[in-house]
Design an enzyme around this catalytic site. Sequence first.
Site, PDB file in Angstrom:
ATOM      1  CG  HIS A 191      -1.956  -1.031   1.245  1.00 39.86           C
ATOM      2  ND1 HIS A 191      -3.213  -0.872   0.717  1.00 39.86           N
ATOM      3  CD2 HIS A 191      -1.911  -2.293   1.726  1.00 39.86           C
ATOM      4  CE1 HIS A 191      -3.914  -1.979   0.885  1.00 39.86           C
ATOM      5  NE2 HIS A 191      -3.140  -2.865   1.494  1.00 39.86           N
TER       6      HIS A 191
ATOM      7  CE  LYS B  87      -6.559  13.846   0.233  1.00 33.88           C
ATOM      8  NZ  LYS B  87      -6.772  12.637  -0.546  1.00 33.88           N
ATOM      9  NE  ARG B  88      -3.930   9.761  10.055  1.00 37.47           N
ATOM     10  CZ  ARG B  88      -3.659   8.865  11.001  1.00 37.47           C
ATOM     11  NH1 ARG B  88      -4.533   7.920  11.299  1.00 37.47           N
ATOM     12  NH2 ARG B  88      -2.531   8.928  11.676  1.00 37.47           N
TER      13      ARG B  88
ATOM     14  CE  LYS C 238      -2.617  10.604   3.033  1.00 37.71           C
ATOM     15  NZ  LYS C 238      -3.267   9.733   2.034  1.00 37.71           N
TER      16      LYS C 238
ATOM     17  CB  THR D 171     -10.142   4.661  -1.154  1.00 39.24           C
ATOM     18  OG1 THR D 171      -9.669   5.018   0.140  1.00 39.24           O
ATOM     19  CG2 THR D 171      -9.412   3.427  -1.640  1.00 39.24           C
TER      20      THR D 171
ATOM     21  CE  LYS E 299     -14.037   5.842   0.834  1.00 40.43           C
ATOM     22  NZ  LYS E 299     -13.086   5.960   1.954  1.00 40.43           N
TER      23      LYS E 299
HETATM   24  C1  26Q Z   1       3.215   0.157  10.467  1.00 43.44           C
HETATM   25  C2  26Q Z   1       4.071  -0.154  11.513  1.00 43.44           C
HETATM   26  C3  26Q Z   1       3.938   0.464  12.743  1.00 43.44           C
HETATM   27  C4  26Q Z   1       2.915   1.392  12.934  1.00 43.44           C
HETATM   28  C5  26Q Z   1       2.061   1.704  11.888  1.00 43.44           C
HETATM   29  C6  26Q Z   1       2.214   1.081  10.653  1.00 43.44           C
HETATM   30  C7  26Q Z   1       1.295   1.422   9.547  1.00 43.44           C
HETATM   31  C8  26Q Z   1      -0.044   1.573   9.794  1.00 43.44           C
HETATM   32  C9  26Q Z   1      -0.895   1.925   8.781  1.00 43.44           C
HETATM   33  C10 26Q Z   1       1.772   1.612   8.253  1.00 43.44           C
HETATM   34  C11 26Q Z   1       0.894   1.961   7.228  1.00 43.44           C
HETATM   35  C12 26Q Z   1      -0.450   2.117   7.502  1.00 43.44           C
HETATM   36  C13 26Q Z   1      -1.437   2.516   6.503  1.00 43.44           C
HETATM   37  C14 26Q Z   1      -1.196   2.782   5.239  1.00 43.44           C
HETATM   38  C15 26Q Z   1      -2.260   3.218   4.336  1.00 43.44           C
HETATM   39  O1  26Q Z   1      -3.366   3.486   4.764  1.00 43.44           O
HETATM   40  N1  26Q Z   1      -1.986   3.314   3.034  1.00 43.44           N
HETATM   41  C16 26Q Z   1      -3.002   3.738   2.084  1.00 43.44           C
HETATM   42  O2  26Q Z   1      -3.661   2.576   1.599  1.00 43.44           O
HETATM   43  C17 26Q Z   1      -4.772   2.918   0.799  1.00 43.44           C
HETATM   44  C18 26Q Z   1      -5.494   1.627   0.427  1.00 43.44           C
HETATM   45  O3  26Q Z   1      -4.722   0.900  -0.482  1.00 43.44           O
HETATM   46  C19 26Q Z   1      -4.328   3.699  -0.431  1.00 43.44           C
HETATM   47  O4  26Q Z   1      -5.477   4.094  -1.138  1.00 43.44           O
HETATM   48  C20 26Q Z   1      -3.523   4.914  -0.018  1.00 43.44           C
HETATM   49  O5  26Q Z   1      -2.992   5.549  -1.166  1.00 43.44           O
HETATM   50  C21 26Q Z   1      -2.406   4.512   0.926  1.00 43.44           C
HETATM   51  O6  26Q Z   1      -1.723   5.652   1.410  1.00 43.44           O
END
Ligand code: 26Q
Length: 746
Positions: free
Chosen positions: A297, A482-483, A488, A590, A594
Amino acid sequence: MNTELFLRDLQNLDVKNKDVITLYNEISALAMKYAGDPEPADGGRSACYLSMEFLVGRGFFNNLMELGVLDGVRTVLAQKGIDINVFEEIEDAALGNGGLGRLAACFLDSAAGIGVPLYGYGIRYKYGLFKQAINNGFQVELPDDWQRFGDPWSVRRENESREIVFADLKVKAVPYDMPVFGKRINKLRLYQAEGSAEAEKISEYLYPADDTEEGKLLRLRQEYFFSSATIAELTENYRKLHGSDFSDFHKYYVIQLNDTHPVIGVAEFIRLLTTKYNTDFSTAVSIAKKTFAYTNHTVLPEALECWREELVKKILPEIAGIMVKLSEYAVKELTALGCTKEEISSTAIYKNGIFYMANLAVYIAKAVNGVAKLHTEILKSDLFAVANRIYPEKLQNKTNGITHRRWLELCNSELSSLIDKAIGREWRRDISGLSKLNGCVDAVVKDFIAVKRLKKQQLLKYIAEKEGVEISPEFLVFAQVKRLHEYKRQLMTAFAVLELYDGLKSGAIENFYPSVFIFGAKSAPGYRRAKAIIKFINDIAEKINSDSRTNDRLKVVFVSNYNVSYAEKIVAGTDVSLQVSTAGLEASGTGNMKFMMNGAVTCGTMDGANIEIVEMAGRENNYIFGAEVDEIERAKKAGYEPLKLLENPVAKKAVKTLVDGTFSDGGSGDFRELYESLTVGTDWHKPDNYFVLYDLQSFVDTILKINADYSDKQSFAVKQLKNAANSSYFSSDRTIKEYARDIWEV
Ligand code: 26Q
């Protein structure tokens, strides 16, 4: 579901003197009673979706809709004098950070919706993603105690509990099953950690960062906790039904790894097969290779998970040993395939005391997928280029999607009815039929304008109540929700808004259609720059909203505690969706889908799924600007110097507000740090690493073009409608069909 019996019981329900939470629990329990149980996979084969996050949001309305009783419940409650909207008080189950977690929830919904046996496995966090308050412009994090509303949609399965063993701790894993309703009933199984105070910590809270937080022991425990509980369950089930020869395991189960977070489960699988089920190592590896698939991702280097061997050894010594062995095994295989030293080094699972989880995933997985075309191309040519050369069939694209049930039927029943009237109801069952709307754009555009206005009114009324900012529904609505992340580029939007403000004040911008910019975002609590950007936007909003010279034409609002339920309102009431990430860095996005589905135009860069959005809806119906991937690459090579761009006096003025005393960061130095990140850089980032200043001018020009175009409301609405009409590709029903066909074979 037996609708009649359910509605009869509901009619007989005594509602007197009951508060909303009690009613919520009683009505939900009643629905659960009549809904039926999750179904086992027919034919015995199922897909298991392992994910640290499932951002399911509020279950009440969605579940009643899926069960076909939402309108019935609304009517019965109305007869009893209760407005069904009181249940908006029930807060979201926010067991995820953002895109990755929400995608998992959309996938579950779509799989049930189209009849694919897909089961989710994750963690039942006691506290979900923090609630955000805004205090004097600053983000403040509050605990999200989502279970205080009860959890009537889950069933605790005490007798299916199992023990998870760490070197220093034994933990009881208790599954809670949440049904997922649709054409079939699937389930989401979330494990809760129990047994001691130490044990309970494992499922206490969700890590609030959406990139890697380095080396945290508790995070590793969480990852092993739920993946090993799941692997133990699946292998035991297989043993019971098919005996102790595991060579057919992959015929019954395919395990989809949602990013690298559950990859430790691969090592656990090999551990169990070799120690408990008498399988030799290489056979276990070859079974694993037929069982697991991996979705990536992100391409951001800081978000690729690594674990120090020392840390893994401390709590999971056997797992550490297996990963080292697996690494050696992979090296032998790659050597035999003729790989060079560099290739072997860059794909190492274990090197210099560190485990590289993405490399492990790519080595084992039978399929590795990116989440949008461009993203997959970047994985093939860059991040996983070596793997792509050796195993070209492994890498695949699966462009993300969103469930049109929650993100259109539920959140925009008005637009859904308009579509029904125009083309009939079949699109609700088979979303590809939505494209028929292209044939009646001119006939429905007037009604569409009315619906958009209504949804805007609803949204702005809610914002006025919640945030205390009044905005007229006459305004053109831009939204960036978004986050919060530097890549971004919410900061670029903030600068653009300041430039508009300046132009309006000076008179340089004339005939400006009144516009509002809505921002919504949570920042990881420890992400200093992201937090500074939130404060900056709030300060800008306060200044602009209170300036009577311009506030009849320009407003800004930062909505607090942006979450799934807020998103449902925002996507329906927005005209222009802002998707302005630095090209190459947003894997898919995503939110963009929407907005599109609800009839907003995209103002964005050629990044992630934006590319496919304009491919489907027509570039002429959207507003694309800014540098594309190759231009960014070239600019980097040529030595991009952002300071030169600050010779533009307007841009300079906007950027300078970070340090010239216009706004205050409360003495923290955060604004100066942000300013310097753009102008001089830091030891980990070049100046303006995300090309904010590079794309700023074309962004402002594009906003002004949109603004001018909007004065012809009719033709603007046609663009919006064409986006909605061509959005069926972005239903996660389509995505799930592709996974089911190409990877899961279910
Ligand atoms: C990993 C290790 C320790 C702590 C946190 C994490 C962690 C947690 C969440 C690393 C990554 C995430 C989330 C990533 C994420 O949300 N990526 C998004 O995924 C979406 C679905 O595929 C995409 O549409 C987005 O572009 C992408 O940023």
